[in-house]
Motif scaffolding. Structure first.
Motif: not given
Length: 202
Positions: A36-41, A51-54, A71-73
């Protein structure tokens, strides 16, 4: 690394042999993993919270640390903080996100609360202090704070007077967690301690 779970969802980070950090989610029911995301190595990772969908986390983009939310929703990522100072160490429960913040005086950390529903921020600590390791639930935030000379447990209740209070339950070290009315942590003596706010018993 950094696994956390809520319901049937687990989130965690992975650094492949080539490429950037991956932030991943795993659905326990279906056995499927997705990114769902990336961060510079070259940028360090901080706490992941769910929490829930977040999901929330902190990372350094634009030359400072900020809090991000996915937000996965809606499958959308957003940046929650915009102040040029550093914000880090987020925790989330429902529509509330809390984090530590260096916008006042720089050298010390305050505790802030963000309401996702109203899109408002609240400074929880009344004066610049060293607050960290916040845990948040439906009724309260608890965190470690250096006021009083030792690193102790403080509480802020959402239905209270809008002020924080020292629980005076002894020095703590790190790793505060909360479920319902009970908080647990690793104390200075190397023990695991629990405190029940409903009964005021440690």
């Amino acid at each position: 690394t950094l696994p956390t779970i809520d319901g049937d969802r687990v989130i965690y980070a992975r650094l492949p042999r080539v490429g950037n950090w991956q932030l991943l989610t795993y659905d326990i029911k279906t056995g499927t993993e997705s990114q769902f995301s990336t961060i510079d190595r070259d940028v360090g990772l901080g706490r992941l919270a769910l929490s829930g969908t977040r999901a929330v986390w902190h990372t350094r983009r634009d030359n400072n640390w900020d809090i991000y939310l996915f937000d996965f929703a809606t499958n959308q990522e957003s940046r929650l903080t915009s102040d040029p100072a550093d914000q880090a160490d987020p925790a989330i429960f429902g529509d509330r996100v809390t984090w530590i913040d260096r916008r006042h005086n720089g050298a010390w950390w305050d505790l802030y609360l963000h309401d996702l529903k109203t899109k408002t921020e609240t400074r929880i600590t009344p004066a610049t202090t060293l607050g960290r390791s916040a845990a948040i639930g439906a009724e309260r935030i608890v965190w470690g704070d250096t006021r009083g000379g030792i690193f102790g447990l403080f509480e802020y209740t959402f239905s209270g007077s809008g002020t924080s209070r020292n629980m005076n339950v002894g020095p703590i070290e790190n790793g505060i967690a909360m479920a319902g009315s009970v908080a647990g942590w690793h104390d200075a003596a190397g023990d695991i301690v629990a405190y029940d706010f409903a009964t005021d018993r440690k």
